[in-house]
Each structure stands twice: as structure tokens, then as C-alpha cells.
Enzyme design. Structure first.
Site, PDB file in Angstrom:
ATOM      1  N   CYS A   1      43.653  32.869  25.105  1.00 42.58           N
ATOM      2  CA  CYS A   1      44.085  33.859  26.105  1.00 42.58           C
ATOM      3  C   CYS A   1      44.096  35.304  25.608  1.00 42.58           C
ATOM      4  O   CYS A   1      43.522  36.178  26.271  1.00 42.58           O
ATOM      5  CB  CYS A   1      45.461  33.527  26.659  1.00 42.58           C
ATOM      6  SG  CYS A   1      45.895  31.798  26.630  1.00 42.58           S
TER       7      CYS A   1
ATOM      8  N   ARG B   1      45.729  23.925  16.085  1.00 41.29           N
ATOM      9  CA  ARG B   1      47.153  23.759  16.322  1.00 41.29           C
ATOM     10  C   ARG B   1      47.704  22.778  15.301  1.00 41.29           C
ATOM     11  O   ARG B   1      47.095  21.744  15.045  1.00 41.29           O
ATOM     12  CB  ARG B   1      47.408  23.215  17.734  1.00 41.29           C
ATOM     13  CG  ARG B   1      46.948  24.176  18.805  1.00 41.29           C
ATOM     14  CD  ARG B   1      47.237  23.648  20.192  1.00 41.29           C
ATOM     15  NE  ARG B   1      46.684  24.559  21.189  1.00 41.29           N
ATOM     16  CZ  ARG B   1      46.710  24.350  22.496  1.00 41.29           C
ATOM     17  NH1 ARG B   1      47.286  23.265  22.963  1.00 41.29           N
ATOM     18  NH2 ARG B   1      46.176  25.220  23.337  1.00 41.29           N
TER      19      ARG B   1
ATOM     20  N   GLN C   1      38.492  24.206  23.362  1.00 38.87           N
ATOM     21  CA  GLN C   1      38.931  24.225  24.752  1.00 38.87           C
ATOM     22  C   GLN C   1      37.796  24.725  25.631  1.00 38.87           C
ATOM     23  O   GLN C   1      37.134  25.706  25.288  1.00 38.87           O
ATOM     24  CB  GLN C   1      40.115  25.185  24.910  1.00 38.87           C
ATOM     25  CG  GLN C   1      41.430  24.615  24.475  1.00 38.87           C
ATOM     26  CD  GLN C   1      42.555  25.572  24.817  1.00 38.87           C
ATOM     27  OE1 GLN C   1      42.472  26.764  24.543  1.00 38.87           O
ATOM     28  NE2 GLN C   1      43.610  25.053  25.418  1.00 38.87           N
TER      29      GLN C   1
ATOM     30  N   ASP D   1      37.675  26.707  28.070  1.00 39.44           N
ATOM     31  CA  ASP D   1      38.688  27.620  28.581  1.00 39.44           C
ATOM     32  C   ASP D   1      38.099  28.655  29.524  1.00 39.44           C
ATOM     33  O   ASP D   1      36.926  29.014  29.408  1.00 39.44           O
ATOM     34  CB  ASP D   1      39.301  28.348  27.378  1.00 39.44           C
ATOM     35  CG  ASP D   1      40.762  28.655  27.587  1.00 39.44           C
ATOM     36  OD1 ASP D   1      41.273  28.377  28.688  1.00 39.44           O
ATOM     37  OD2 ASP D   1      41.389  29.164  26.643  1.00 39.44           O
TER      38      ASP D   1
ATOM     39  N   HIS E   1      39.583  32.280  31.895  1.00 37.04           N
ATOM     40  CA  HIS E   1      40.658  33.085  32.464  1.00 37.04           C
ATOM     41  C   HIS E   1      40.069  33.886  33.603  1.00 37.04           C
ATOM     42  O   HIS E   1      39.054  34.550  33.433  1.00 37.04           O
ATOM     43  CB  HIS E   1      41.288  33.986  31.405  1.00 37.04           C
ATOM     44  CG  HIS E   1      41.972  33.190  30.348  1.00 37.04           C
ATOM     45  ND1 HIS E   1      41.322  32.772  29.210  1.00 37.04           N
ATOM     46  CD2 HIS E   1      43.231  32.676  30.279  1.00 37.04           C
ATOM     47  CE1 HIS E   1      42.165  32.050  28.475  1.00 37.04           C
ATOM     48  NE2 HIS E   1      43.311  31.977  29.098  1.00 37.04           N
TER      49      HIS E   1
ATOM     50  N   LYS F   1      51.472  25.173  38.097  1.00 37.22           N
ATOM     51  CA  LYS F   1      50.142  24.710  37.711  1.00 37.22           C
ATOM     52  C   LYS F   1      49.743  23.449  38.458  1.00 37.22           C
ATOM     53  O   LYS F   1      50.583  22.732  39.002  1.00 37.22           O
ATOM     54  CB  LYS F   1      50.100  24.437  36.210  1.00 37.22           C
ATOM     55  CG  LYS F   1      51.075  23.358  35.774  1.00 37.22           C
ATOM     56  CD  LYS F   1      50.941  23.023  34.300  1.00 37.22           C
ATOM     57  CE  LYS F   1      51.959  21.980  33.885  1.00 37.22           C
ATOM     58  NZ  LYS F   1      51.800  21.488  32.531  1.00 37.22           N
TER      59      LYS F   1
ATOM     60  N   HIS G   1      44.694  30.722  34.395  1.00 37.40           N
ATOM     61  CA  HIS G   1      44.221  30.116  33.153  1.00 37.40           C
ATOM     62  C   HIS G   1      43.782  28.702  33.520  1.00 37.40           C
ATOM     63  O   HIS G   1      44.518  27.983  34.151  1.00 37.40           O
ATOM     64  CB  HIS G   1      45.393  30.086  32.165  1.00 37.40           C
ATOM     65  CG  HIS G   1      45.102  29.337  30.917  1.00 37.40           C
ATOM     66  ND1 HIS G   1      45.131  29.907  29.681  1.00 37.40           N
ATOM     67  CD2 HIS G   1      44.783  28.050  30.715  1.00 37.40           C
ATOM     68  CE1 HIS G   1      44.840  29.002  28.766  1.00 37.40           C
ATOM     69  NE2 HIS G   1      44.616  27.863  29.375  1.00 37.40           N
TER      70      HIS G   1
END
Length: 603
Positions: free
Chosen positions: A298, A327, A345, A347, A349, A433, A479
RNA sequence: GCCGGCGUAGCUCAGUAGGUAGAGCACGUCCUUGGUAAGGACGGGGUCACCGGUUCAAAUCCGGUCGUCGGCUCCA
């Protein structure tokens, strides 16, 4: 035969009490099979009480396909002991005791717990009001809301499956009890079918197949939870990612690449060092400045957005990246590709205005559904996570924005005709979400997609765009990850297909098998022809008999084998054999190619 | 992280009265040239996870560490 001391004590305790038999006692509602499973838990508890005097009992509920009981058992119990416990269970069941019900006052129940030395039950009593219900079969009595089967004879078709530690009342701070799991069914057929299913699940375990098919490697030498993608797996990952990129670029997403580390100060600003520190790896010193490995993408995407002043005309801005994140996961939770410490990910945005926000959410659902279709998951389940209406103070953002957001998410789902479960209190502190789980071939569901609204980061990074009114406005940030993590998704794919991947994903689509050395040249020619047409073909030029090569092709789960011998070489054909289906007969090379292409096209 | 099991060749595993290791598959060489799920012979390959202890002697017994498996907990 005298019952063991433990049981005698319990029985005496009960006899000494006055029972208030209530006529109108209503056990909780359980289906017949749930009742059976719950009775199984009691049966197991009675066997354990017999074999391990002094055992303290926690709770013993029915669960999907079976039951468990949490107990504090004196001495060590190992998996080898399960058959003995099972034996004792069958012996008790055979005596055909009846399950009898009694009700004690709360006070009497407490006394029972004390006198029979059942501190865990006593603790449970503290949270229950009113008269307490008890069930007895044979020498064993348990505090329990019921209901139960009438006679222990009904308890026939079961198997103890595993033994594990479990925190008392699910609390990490509390002592760990021993949990014994069992499966149980109403008929032998169902039990056998279930045990067979467990075998099947074992066979499609992605860790097993990952080794056998040389897809990936996880080894201590390279660090637990860190994945080496072997050539076969890496190729499939490329296929997945190519498809992912293609779909995103077609839908107005812009592709990013961002670094793996960033100064701690950036993570301070994003709030990660505050909220997420425990999951981040230790910092490294670079020229006297502290840097951290990224657990999320992000802040980087925000950095891209903030490259310059943005106008409402540029929005929605859809930034996507197959971003590698790291992580720290506690050692006990790592699991094959499903839970790792370094992963990718898928991912994105999306920065948008309040006007386009709803259609962007809709587009997210659309692209998600497209992905499920592409990768062969026709069935999925949706959850809408909202804030806890009882405790709104722990959430960031105004009541208005939360209500509007939750309503919009629900509307988008409704308008698409997607059924969903609304879960209050499951939202992140920064926004509501939508989570989506897909259902695999053997009925297990796996969380893949998450579409989250973020009210936090736009504030922290002071994001803005200039509106038509020439005033600065705060963009709405969505996200989302569709596949979740590529590693985990690949693991799910492996288990979903049991290694028999669709043709378009398979690293090798066809293996050409010359009957003998004499036909190697023709085989090489066939491989060249297929390769020229974009088919991934390999020649098996090993000095082995055909039967052996066919077996190898099957074991390696190669979708198609093309047998070439004298007959084929003369007529310019191949003997086609399909994985699992067997011989498809002889066809011309052209027909074979057309057949493969059609299957690849069809996905 | 917690509870319990396990850790022997690339893989699957055998090796319990402690005496420095075996099988099958895989791999290499040779023989065999074969029609739809394993042809044959020979051979290479292991500090028995790691560290420490007990012992004349440890894969084997004890302790610790790491990893892994099953759960629990966690999962912005």
C-alpha cells in the site's frame, strides 16, 4: 468388574445429591447425526476416564464430521494410545448403557464439580445460570445440555483421528489441554466414505504433489516459509501471472513495480510500525538509517499516486502489482505454500471519487468472478464484513462514511445477484470489506479475494485530488487482492486439480514417446512441429520400453502422450494418449495440433 | 509462540537387548530395440538434522537447538 476409582467417586457424588428431575427439561436442538456425534464425545470421555483416572474434562462438542473433547489428562497421551481408547469406547458402547438425564440446581452442580474434582466444569458453571443439566451413561456423568442418543449401542461407526493441544477456552494465556478428535457417522458406509475422502485429500496434498511434480521447494537450508519455485512451478506461475496481467491491463489497470524495503519512517507514517510491527522482520541498517522489509504494498502505491498533483479527470486510478511481501509468521503456523513468510500479493489499489466508487466496486467483483472462471472455480461464497454496531468507537471514520460504505457494498452485491453473509464486527478498523472464498473439487472453501475500503491511509498520507470545483478532495481508496497470494493460490490450484492441471497451464503439454531408438528422429520431428505451433512438447528419448515411458508420462501427469513407432513414422501420424483416459487412437499431426489448440482455447 | 508426534541416501521407508548403516524408486554405465502404467545387470550416493552429555563404544540412551507434521492461538 468394579468401575475405576474416578467413576465410583462420580457416581457416589451423584447419588448423594438430591436430584430435581424436571419434567419440562428441553435439551438444545441438535440434528440426529449431531446428537450421535455429541454422544460420541461422552463415550470417549468415559473411556478416557477409565483409562486415565484423574482426568479433568473441559468441553466435548460435535463438529463437522465428528467430535472432540478437551481434557487435562494425567501423563502423556500419544497417537499410539488412540486405538486403546477406541477399544475401551467400543467395550463401553457394547454394554448398551442408557443415557439418562438429570437436573441439578446451580449450587448442587457446583458441589458436584468440587467433589468429583472437575475444576474446568466448575469454571464453566460460573458462566451458566439456573438449573444445570447432567447426562449419565454407565459409570460416567457429565455436565451437559444434551441431547443424546438413548443407548450407547447406537455408537458404532467412528474412528479417533488425531490428538492435539488446545488452549482452554481458546485463550493463549490459559493452560493447554489435550484434545482428541474423532469422526463419527450414522452408517458404516458414510464412515468409510469419509475415511476414503480423507485419503483422497491426503493424495492431493500440495506439499506431496509439489515434491512429486517438482513444482516448488521448501527447505530449512533456504529458510522456513521461503519458497523456491522449481522450473515446472515457475512456468505455471508465469501462466497464472500472464493471465492476471492481461485481464488487468484490459480493464484499465496500470502495472507497477516497487521496492522490497523502505525506511522505517515510511512505515511509521503508514501506521504499520504501530499496528503491524509483530508481523514485520527485524530492521536493517542502511547508511545509518533503519529500513524494513515490506509486509504490504500500500504505501508504495500511495507513493505512485502522490507522484504529482492529481485531478478528478485522472480518476479512477487503478494501480496493480504482483508485489512480493515478507511477513513474520510464527513458526507453528507455517504450512506448505498456504502459509509462508515471503509471498506475492496480486495487489491493487484503486483511487476514486465518491461518484465512481460504486462502479469500481462492481468492477472488482466482475474481475474476481472472471478469475474464478478462468481457474476453474465455479462455486464461491461471499462475506460482507461490517463494523460492530455495539462498539463504533474503535473504528476510524465518521458514522456517515461507514453507513454509506456498508450500504454501497451491500448494494453492489445485491445488484449482481450475489448471495452473501453479513458479519457484524468483522471489518478492519479502517474500513468494511468483502471477502470471497472459492469452493474446490472436494468441497473445501478457501479464502481468495478481499476487497477493502480504506479510510485510514488517505488521511495518513494526506491524499488529494483537485475536483471540478477546483477544490482539493480526499480520494476513496479501495484495496483489493483477487487471488490473495500467488503462492497460496498455487497451492489451492494444486489441490483443486490434484496435480492434473488444465492443458493451458501445464508446463509440458505433450510428451512424445518413440517406440524405440529407431524412431527418435521422427519423434524429434514431431516435437519440432508441435513446438512450432506453440505447443510445449518434449521428447522422451530414454532407452526404455513403451510401457515404462507411458507410466512415466502418467506419473508425471503430462496431459498428452504421443506414441511414435513404425506405423506413425510412415504415415506422418501420432498415437495419442490422454492422461488418465488412455489411448485415443491414431491421428495426423495436424489433427493432434488442432485438438490441443481447441482444448487450450476452451481453457 | 503453545501441546504432542516425527527428523536415516534426491524420494518413500527398514534398522529396540548401544558395536561407526540397508531396501525400493530416482540417478549413472552397459545389455536389450521393445506397441499403450515398471525388461535386465552392474555401479555411484548417507558426519543417521545440529550441538552437548552418558559410555571403551551412540543412528540407537539423556538434554538442548533447529526443522517438519497434526492441532491450538494468530492471520492488516
Amino acid at each position: 468388574m468394579t468401575p475405576p476409582l474416578e467413576s465410583r467417586t462420580l457416581a457416589r457424588c451423584l447419588r448423594s445429591m438430591e436430584f430435581s428431575m424436571s419434567e419440562d427439561f428441553q435439551p438444545r436442538q441438535l440434528s440426529p447425526v449431531e446428537t450421535l456425534r455429541h454422544s460420541m464425545a461422552h463415550l470417549m470421555a468415559s473411556a478416557v476416564a477409565e483409562l486415565y483416572p484423574g482426568t479433568k474434562f473441559g468441553i466435548g462438542p460435535h463438529i463437522q464430521n465428528g467430535f472432540y473433547y478437551d481434557m487435562e489428562i494425567p501423563g502423556a497421551v500419544t497417537p499410539e494410545d488412540l486405538p486403546h481408547i477406541e477399544e475401551a469406547m467400543r467395550a463401553i458402547a457394547k454394554k448398551n448403557h442408557s443415557f439418562t438425564h438429570k437436573t441439578l440446581t446451580h449450587e448442587e452442580a457446583l458441589r458436584w464439580a468440587e467433589e468429583s474434582d472437575q475444576p474446568l466444569k466448575a469454571e464453566l458453571l460460573a458462566d451458566i445460570e439456573g438449573p444445570i443439566s447432567f447426562y449419565t451413561h454407565g459409570a460416567f456423568t457429565d455436565m451437559c445440555a444434551g441431547p443424546h442418543v438413548r443407548y450407547t449401542k447406537k455408537l458404532k461407526h467412528f474412528k479417533l483421528t488425531q490428538i492435539a493441544g488446545a488452549y482452554w477456552r481458546g485463550d493463549e494465556q490459559r493452560p493447554m489441554l489435550t484434545r482428541i478428535y474423532g469422526v463419527a457417522f450414522e452408517t458404516k458406509e458414510e464412515l468409510d466414505a469419509h475415511l476414503l475422502m480423507l485419503e483422497e485429500a491426503k493424495k492431493r496434498d500440495h506439499r506431496r504433489l509439489g515434491k512429486d511434480l517438482e513444482l516448488f521447494r521448501l527447505t530449512q537450508e533456504y529458510g522456513p516459509g521461503l519458497v523456491l519455485w522449481l522450473p515446472n512451478g515457475a512456468f505455471m506461475r508465469k501462466q497464472i501471472e500472464d493471465e492476471w496481467r492481461k485481464v488487468h491491463l484490459e480493464r484499465g489497470y496500470e502495472l507497477l513495480f516497487t521496492p522490497h524495503i523502505a525506511p522505517s519512517t515510511l512505515w511509521d507514517r503508514s501506521g504499520h510500525t504501530g499496528h503491524y510491527r509483530d508481523s514485520m522482520f527485524a530492521p536493517m541498517d542502511i547508511d545509518g538509517e533503519e529500513y524494513l522489509l515490506k509486509p504490504m504494498n500500500c504505501p508504495f502505491h500511495i507513493g505512485v499516486y502522490n507522484n504529482r498533483k492529481r485531478s478528478y479527470r485522472e480518476l479512477p486510478m487503478r494501480l496493480c502489482e504482483l508485489g512480493n511481501v515478507y511477513r513474520y509468521e510464527r513458526s507453528g503456523v507455517l504450512h506448505g505454500l498456504m502459509r509462508v513468510r515471503g509471498f506475492t500479493q496480486d495487489d491493487a489499489h484503486i483511487f476514486c471519487t465518491p461518484e465512481t466508487f460504486k462502479q469500481e466496486l462492481d468492477a472488482c467483483l466482475d474481475i474476481a468472478q472472471l478469475m474464478y472462471k478462468t481457474f476453474g472455480f465455479p462455486e464461491f461464497k461471499v462475506e460482507l464484513s461490517c463494523r460492530d454496531p455495539e462498539n463504533t468507537s474503535k473504528y476510524l471514520g465518521s458514522d456517515e462514511i461507514w453507513t454509506l460504505s456498508e450500504d454501497t457494498l451491500a448494494e453492489v452485491l445485491d445488484e449482481r445477484g450475489i448471495e452473501y453473509t453479513r458479519i457484524e464486527g468483522e471489518a478492519a478498523f479502517y474500513g468494511p470489506k468483502i471477502d470471497i472464498k472459492v469452493v474446490d473439487t472436494i468441497g473445501r472453501s478457501w479464502q481468495l479475494t478481499t476487497i477493502q475500503l480504506d479510510f485510514n491511509l488517505p488521511e495518513r498520507f494526506d491524499l488529494s485530488y483537485t475536483g471540478a470545483d477546483n477544490q482539493p478532495h480526499r480520494p476513496i481508496m479501495i484495496h483489493r487482492a483477487l487471488l490473495g497470494s500467488i503462492e497460496r493460490f498455487f497451492g489451492i490450484l494444486i489441490e483443486h486439480y490434484a496435480g492434473d492441471f488444465p492443458l493451458w497451464m501445464s508446463p509440458v503439454q505433450a510428451r512424445v514417446l518413440p517406440l524405440s531408438e529407431k524412431f527418435k528422429d521422427y519423434g524429434a520431428e514431431v516435437v519440432a512441429r508441435l513446438t512450432a505451433e506453440g505447443i510445449r512438447a518434449r521428447l522422451d528419448d530414454s532407452d526404455e520400453k513403451l510401457g515404462y515411458k507411458i507410466r512415466r508420462a502418467e506419473v508425471d501427469k503430462i496431459p498428452y502422450a504421443a506414441v511414435v513407432g513404425g506405423r506413425e513414422a510412415e504415415s506422418g501420424t501420432v498415437g495419442v494418449r490422454k492422461r488418465k483416459d488412455g489411448d485415443m487412437g491414431t491421428m495426423s499431426i495436424e489433427d493432434f495440433i488442432a485438438h490441443l489448440k481447441a482444448e487450450i482455447e476452451a481453457r
